[in-house]
Design a protein around this motif. Structure first.
Motif, PDB file in Angstrom:
ATOM      1  N   THR A 109       7.833  -2.338   9.255  1.00 50.20           N
ATOM      2  CA  THR A 109       6.834  -1.873  10.215  1.00 50.20           C
ATOM      3  C   THR A 109       7.193  -2.204  11.657  1.00 50.20           C
ATOM      4  O   THR A 109       7.200  -1.326  12.515  1.00 50.20           O
ATOM      5  CB  THR A 109       5.461  -2.477   9.870  1.00 50.20           C
ATOM      6  OG1 THR A 109       5.189  -2.225   8.494  1.00 50.20           O
ATOM      7  CG2 THR A 109       4.371  -1.872  10.718  1.00 50.20           C
TER       8      THR A 109
ATOM      9  N   PHE B 194       3.598  -0.017   2.810  1.00 46.95           N
ATOM     10  CA  PHE B 194       3.339  -0.990   3.865  1.00 46.95           C
ATOM     11  C   PHE B 194       2.881  -2.274   3.198  1.00 46.95           C
ATOM     12  O   PHE B 194       2.089  -2.236   2.246  1.00 46.95           O
ATOM     13  CB  PHE B 194       2.237  -0.506   4.814  1.00 46.95           C
ATOM     14  CG  PHE B 194       2.662   0.610   5.710  1.00 46.95           C
ATOM     15  CD1 PHE B 194       3.289   0.348   6.915  1.00 46.95           C
ATOM     16  CD2 PHE B 194       2.442   1.929   5.349  1.00 46.95           C
ATOM     17  CE1 PHE B 194       3.685   1.379   7.751  1.00 46.95           C
ATOM     18  CE2 PHE B 194       2.832   2.965   6.169  1.00 46.95           C
ATOM     19  CZ  PHE B 194       3.464   2.686   7.376  1.00 46.95           C
TER      20      PHE B 194
ATOM     21  N   LEU C  65      -3.370  -1.221  11.178  1.00 47.76           N
ATOM     22  CA  LEU C  65      -2.420  -2.287  10.898  1.00 47.76           C
ATOM     23  C   LEU C  65      -2.506  -3.378  11.950  1.00 47.76           C
ATOM     24  O   LEU C  65      -2.831  -3.113  13.111  1.00 47.76           O
ATOM     25  CB  LEU C  65      -0.989  -1.757  10.890  1.00 47.76           C
ATOM     26  CG  LEU C  65      -0.643  -0.612   9.948  1.00 47.76           C
ATOM     27  CD1 LEU C  65       0.822  -0.255  10.080  1.00 47.76           C
ATOM     28  CD2 LEU C  65      -0.968  -0.961   8.523  1.00 47.76           C
TER      29      LEU C  65
ATOM     30  N   LEU D 283       0.874  -1.162   0.000  1.00 42.67           N
ATOM     31  CA  LEU D 283       0.000   0.000   0.000  1.00 42.67           C
ATOM     32  C   LEU D 283       0.911   1.212   0.000  1.00 42.67           C
ATOM     33  O   LEU D 283       1.691   1.406   0.935  1.00 42.67           O
ATOM     34  CB  LEU D 283      -0.905   0.024   1.232  1.00 42.67           C
ATOM     35  CG  LEU D 283      -1.757   1.300   1.354  1.00 42.67           C
ATOM     36  CD1 LEU D 283      -2.749   1.412   0.198  1.00 42.67           C
ATOM     37  CD2 LEU D 283      -2.462   1.346   2.693  1.00 42.67           C
TER      38      LEU D 283
ATOM     39  N   LEU E 279      -4.368   4.403   8.878  1.00 41.01           N
ATOM     40  CA  LEU E 279      -4.157   3.009   8.479  1.00 41.01           C
ATOM     41  C   LEU E 279      -4.298   2.169   9.733  1.00 41.01           C
ATOM     42  O   LEU E 279      -3.668   2.449  10.750  1.00 41.01           O
ATOM     43  CB  LEU E 279      -2.747   2.802   7.920  1.00 41.01           C
ATOM     44  CG  LEU E 279      -2.299   3.630   6.740  1.00 41.01           C
ATOM     45  CD1 LEU E 279      -0.892   3.208   6.326  1.00 41.01           C
ATOM     46  CD2 LEU E 279      -3.260   3.514   5.594  1.00 41.01           C
TER      47      LEU E 279
ATOM     48  N   GLU F 194      -0.374  -6.438   6.174  1.00 43.43           N
ATOM     49  CA  GLU F 194      -0.391  -5.802   7.499  1.00 43.43           C
ATOM     50  C   GLU F 194      -1.500  -4.756   7.616  1.00 43.43           C
ATOM     51  O   GLU F 194      -1.866  -4.375   8.713  1.00 43.43           O
ATOM     52  CB  GLU F 194       0.954  -5.123   7.769  1.00 43.43           C
ATOM     53  CG  GLU F 194       2.107  -6.084   7.858  1.00 43.43           C
ATOM     54  CD  GLU F 194       3.461  -5.402   7.963  1.00 43.43           C
ATOM     55  OE1 GLU F 194       4.418  -6.097   8.298  1.00 43.43           O
ATOM     56  OE2 GLU F 194       3.574  -4.189   7.709  1.00 43.43           O
ATOM     57  N   VAL F 195      -2.017  -4.282   6.486  1.00 41.19           N
ATOM     58  CA  VAL F 195      -3.040  -3.232   6.484  1.00 41.19           C
ATOM     59  C   VAL F 195      -4.409  -3.897   6.526  1.00 41.19           C
ATOM     60  O   VAL F 195      -4.803  -4.589   5.602  1.00 41.19           O
ATOM     61  CB  VAL F 195      -2.922  -2.334   5.234  1.00 41.19           C
ATOM     62  CG1 VAL F 195      -4.004  -1.258   5.245  1.00 41.19           C
ATOM     63  CG2 VAL F 195      -1.537  -1.721   5.141  1.00 41.19           C
ATOM     64  N   LYS F 196      -5.128  -3.668   7.605  1.00 45.33           N
ATOM     65  CA  LYS F 196      -6.453  -4.272   7.757  1.00 45.33           C
ATOM     66  C   LYS F 196      -7.554  -3.340   7.264  1.00 45.33           C
ATOM     67  O   LYS F 196      -8.599  -3.793   6.829  1.00 45.33           O
ATOM     68  CB  LYS F 196      -6.716  -4.651   9.222  1.00 45.33           C
ATOM     69  CG  LYS F 196      -5.715  -5.664   9.749  1.00 45.33           C
ATOM     70  CD  LYS F 196      -5.655  -6.890   8.854  1.00 45.33           C
ATOM     71  CE  LYS F 196      -4.567  -7.842   9.235  1.00 45.33           C
ATOM     72  NZ  LYS F 196      -4.193  -8.766   8.201  1.00 45.33           N
ATOM     73  N   GLU F 197      -7.315  -2.033   7.340  1.00 43.48           N
ATOM     74  CA  GLU F 197      -8.352  -1.087   6.941  1.00 43.48           C
ATOM     75  C   GLU F 197      -7.732   0.299   6.773  1.00 43.48           C
ATOM     76  O   GLU F 197      -6.736   0.620   7.419  1.00 43.48           O
ATOM     77  CB  GLU F 197      -9.428  -1.047   8.042  1.00 43.48           C
ATOM     78  CG  GLU F 197     -10.682  -0.316   7.690  1.00 43.48           C
ATOM     79  CD  GLU F 197     -11.735  -0.441   8.785  1.00 43.48           C
ATOM     80  OE1 GLU F 197     -12.575   0.470   8.874  1.00 43.48           O
ATOM     81  OE2 GLU F 197     -11.720  -1.426   9.561  1.00 43.48           O
ATOM     82  N   ILE F 198      -8.353   1.091   5.909  1.00 40.77           N
ATOM     83  CA  ILE F 198      -8.019   2.513   5.784  1.00 40.77           C
ATOM     84  C   ILE F 198      -9.260   3.250   6.226  1.00 40.77           C
ATOM     85  O   ILE F 198     -10.346   3.044   5.669  1.00 40.77           O
ATOM     86  CB  ILE F 198      -7.651   2.882   4.334  1.00 40.77           C
ATOM     87  CG1 ILE F 198      -6.460   2.051   3.861  1.00 40.77           C
ATOM     88  CG2 ILE F 198      -7.357   4.374   4.226  1.00 40.77           C
ATOM     89  CD1 ILE F 198      -6.199   2.148   2.376  1.00 40.77           C
TER      90      ILE F 198
ATOM     91  N   ILE G  70       0.706  -5.044   2.214  1.00 43.05           N
ATOM     92  CA  ILE G  70      -0.758  -5.028   2.210  1.00 43.05           C
ATOM     93  C   ILE G  70      -1.328  -6.032   3.207  1.00 43.05           C
ATOM     94  O   ILE G  70      -2.433  -5.845   3.725  1.00 43.05           O
ATOM     95  CB  ILE G  70      -1.317  -5.264   0.786  1.00 43.05           C
ATOM     96  CG1 ILE G  70      -2.788  -4.871   0.705  1.00 43.05           C
ATOM     97  CG2 ILE G  70      -1.114  -6.700   0.343  1.00 43.05           C
ATOM     98  CD1 ILE G  70      -3.055  -3.413   0.859  1.00 43.05           C
TER      99      ILE G  70
ATOM    100  N   ALA H  97      -3.404   7.659   1.492  1.00 45.74           N
ATOM    101  CA  ALA H  97      -3.141   6.325   0.951  1.00 45.74           C
ATOM    102  C   ALA H  97      -3.404   6.442  -0.543  1.00 45.74           C
ATOM    103  O   ALA H  97      -4.485   6.857  -0.947  1.00 45.74           O
ATOM    104  CB  ALA H  97      -4.056   5.296   1.600  1.00 45.74           C
TER     105      ALA H  97
END
Length: 161
Positions: A147, A31, A91, A20, A89, A35-39, A33, A105
């Motif tokens: 991260t 980051f 995470l 992302l 973000l 590790e990214v759960k939501e924006i 992707i 983002a």
């Protein structure tokens, strides 16, 4: 294509990854992707007593309290001008969940592992141990951040704007 016009999900090739891409100041960062759960839209966190300067506070999200860190402050950048609306973000990795505020983002980018450049000794003022690699997006470098290392350490990271 599947019946009814649906498209099959294509699993990423093992020799590629997805990042992302986010902006902080004039720089691009990435980051993983996974590790990214939501924006989420940014909302001001509640303060906490004596946090490091890059910890903004805590927010409630879906019934959980999450610490919110400012990537801008973590990298030693000055606060943005008026009218800048950061995003949050959310995470999760290694059993840890938290929010990180970034300026924007921009997109999810696929990166072939063989096109990923190794971390130089220093990029944008960030030492190599905080960087997993460098990708390119439209000819611009995207610094893939490590991260867990970046956020677990409280030592100052000076970044040249």
């Amino acid at each position: 294509m599947l019946r009814g016009g649906a498209r099959a999900k294509v699993a990423p090739e093992p020799d590629s990854l997805q990042l992302l891409a986010v902006t902080v100041g004039k720089r691009l960062f990435g980051f993983d992707i996974h590790e990214v759960k939501e924006i989420a839209p940014y909302r001001a966190p509640a303060g906490t007593p004596r946090p490091p300067n890059f910890v903004e506070g805590i927010v409630e999200h879906k019934g959980r309290l999450l610490p919110v860190l400012s990537l801008r402050r973590r990298l030693g950048l000055s606060e943005p001008g008026p009218g800048t609306r950061p995003v949050l973000l959310l995470l999760a990795w290694e059993g840890v969940s938290l929010g990180i505020s970034v300026d924007a983002a921009t997109q999810v980018m696929g990166v072939r592992v063989d096109e990923l450049l190794p971390a130089p000794p220093q990029i944008f003022g960030i030492r190599a141990e905080y960087v997993r690699g460098v990708a390119k997006l439209g000819g611009r470098p995207v610094v893939w951040l490590a991260t867990s290392r970046l956020l677990a350490s409280a030592e100052p990271i000076t970044m040249v704007e």
